[in-house]
Design an enzyme around this catalytic site. Sequence first.
Site, mmCIF file in Angstrom:
data_model
loop_
_atom_site.group_PDB
_atom_site.id
_atom_site.type_symbol
_atom_site.label_atom_id
_atom_site.label_comp_id
_atom_site.label_asym_id
_atom_site.label_seq_id
_atom_site.Cartn_x
_atom_site.Cartn_y
_atom_site.Cartn_z
ATOM 1 N N GLY A 72 16.668 9.184 -0.521
ATOM 2 C CA GLY A 72 17.350 9.182 -1.843
ATOM 3 C C GLY A 72 17.863 10.538 -2.278
ATOM 4 N N SER A 73 16.986 11.471 -2.350
ATOM 5 C CA SER A 73 17.735 12.855 -3.028
ATOM 6 C C SER A 73 18.742 13.306 -2.375
ATOM 7 C CB SER A 73 16.506 13.738 -2.767
ATOM 8 O OG SER A 73 15.217 13.468 -3.283
ATOM 9 N N ASN A 152 10.842 5.318 -12.006
ATOM 10 C CA ASN A 152 9.819 5.534 -10.967
ATOM 11 C C ASN A 152 8.479 5.459 -11.488
ATOM 12 O OD1 ASN A 152 11.228 7.920 -11.828
ATOM 13 N ND2 ASN A 152 9.935 9.221 -10.216
ATOM 14 N N GLN A 180 13.799 2.970 -6.773
ATOM 15 C CA GLN A 180 12.605 2.132 -6.921
ATOM 16 C C GLN A 180 13.281 0.775 -7.191
ATOM 17 O OE1 GLN A 180 9.685 3.122 -7.029
ATOM 18 N NE2 GLN A 180 9.886 5.368 -6.755
ATOM 19 N N SER A 200 16.624 4.517 -0.732
ATOM 20 C CA SER A 200 15.760 5.128 -0.046
ATOM 21 C C SER A 200 15.008 4.244 1.174
ATOM 22 C CB SER A 200 14.870 6.105 -0.582
ATOM 23 O OG SER A 200 14.010 6.843 0.409
ATOM 24 N N HIS A 202 12.069 4.585 2.582
ATOM 25 C CA HIS A 202 10.411 4.368 2.642
ATOM 26 C C HIS A 202 9.931 3.689 1.383
ATOM 27 C CE1 HIS A 202 9.383 7.775 -0.077
ATOM 28 N NE2 HIS A 202 10.523 8.082 0.293
ATOM 29 N N THR A 238 24.760 13.405 13.824
ATOM 30 C CA THR A 238 24.514 12.233 14.577
ATOM 31 C C THR A 238 23.397 11.339 14.058
ATOM 32 O OG1 THR A 238 24.596 13.647 16.673
ATOM 33 C CG2 THR A 238 23.266 11.623 16.723
ATOM 34 N N CYS A 326 -1.554 18.774 -14.464
ATOM 35 C CA CYS A 326 -2.135 19.089 -13.027
ATOM 36 C C CYS A 326 -1.956 18.595 -12.023
ATOM 37 C CB CYS A 326 -3.753 18.872 -13.319
ATOM 38 S SG CYS A 326 -4.660 20.397 -14.319
#
Lengths: 393, 147
Positions: A72-73, A152, A180, A200, A202, A238, A326
Amino acid sequence: MGKLIYLDNAATTKTAPEVVEAMLPYFTEKFGNPSSVYSFASGNKDVIAAQREIIGNALGAKANEIYFTAGGSESDNWALKATAEAYQGKGNHIITSKIEHHAILHTCQYLESRGFEVTYLDVDENGLIKLDDLKAAIRPTTILISIMFANNEIGTIEPIKEIGEIAHEHKILFHTDAVQAFGQVPINVDECHIDMLSSSGHKLNGPKGIGFLYIRSGVKIRSFVHGGAQERKRRAGTENVPGIVGFGKAVERAVSSMEKRTSYERELRDYMIERISKEIPYCRLNGDPVKRLPNNVNFSFRFVEGESMLINLDLKGICASSGSACTSGSLDPSHVLLAIGLPHEIAHGSLRMTLNEEITKEDIDYVVDNLKDIVELIRSMSPLYEDFLKKQK
Amino acid sequence: MYTEKVMDHFQHPRNVGEIENASGVGTVGNAKCGDIMRIYLDIDENEIIRDCKFKTFGCGAAIATSSMATELVKGKNIREALEVTNKAVMEALDGLPPVKVHCSLLAEEAIHAALWDYAEKHGIKIEGLDRPKSDIHEGEEEEEEEY
């Protein structure tokens, strides 16, 4: 560890067993390079073509409009940078939103440093962009609109068809980051006037390291990775044959199961949202309650910090994520939660839980029961809650 | 990502709570950064910290450092308590991930703020103790203040 309840399917999903099975031969006996001439290897070319067909069909697109990438990126980077470069003769202005994935936002910032101008649209309190804002942002120099299909973090589904129509009317290219959304909601690129779309593997039970960019025929877009003639000379390297085969299988699986799977997830999602809203005080559902991905639950709990919630959930075998600072490695909470207008301290107390079809109602009950205790425990230690209670008196 | 000691203090935090009519109370940090720590001290006439309690809004490391800091200052006199630095708190926890070091600084500041409050209330001066630089209420007005 005993029980494990995985509620972070927006981060990544388990590769489906049938996907792994489909991929395996392409690591071993069918390892050949698709560009080779001998029949042993060149058969892999046909296999790739077949996957392109499957994916194209899933989007209402032609097979030759699907370009495989590493994820995706890369697709987002390619769509933005290459469009900017190819269309800079026409203009230097790009419109996007404040709640995009960092693959879009940081690429836009990069383009700004190269002389492009970017408008970052605000969103409303549910995370929806306003179409009037979009229309007002359009300039004669606007070359691209890039708005995500669904967010997302908070799961809000944007008015993609309406955005596409506006882009089309103004003859501006429209890219959407559908990482997403693809496999979770039906997408038709013609109906929505989508010119480019990122996805993407995954995120829909496919393998990691594989994605695609849909590019409508006729869109001038330059090569992003230079080298060999793969992907119609637009993306050298490839081919990741096992990855492409796995992605194709995952798409096939996601499309055929979509209706049943998402209606099951939607029901569970709404059950979870209802229980949390009713049973945990001082919480807020983030994202649109209706225009929402079938598997996304996102709440903020006042007086609670996200990471301490995640660690406590982890101790109970529950995997979730948070938009607190965090967990992001910076001092600021999620840009998405700030964009929907949450004050910092409430954004710090967010919790995202994204379901899959293996989750049961019992799992949801287990999670909510534990979450109630955890929120109460953390609040009992919170000076913000102490002050709040004192003020109440 | 956390040491066993950090997890222990996170799961079983010592000295959580409030002290009514505390000798000194210090609150540091701000909600914007996602960490607020409040420390209550009960100090006797010999300037010994008889009891210490805390309340913290923050991540796992923030809760664990608050817990450890209260353990370290308990039973000490106010001058010894000043020597409970963020380094000492971190060492006692067998270390913190680099991104969490600021949490231990907050614990040190919270103790200092509570001691400052005690000194002000009693009209005394504690050698080596400066006015706390971060304060929850100042933070609300001065957004640019650094912690």
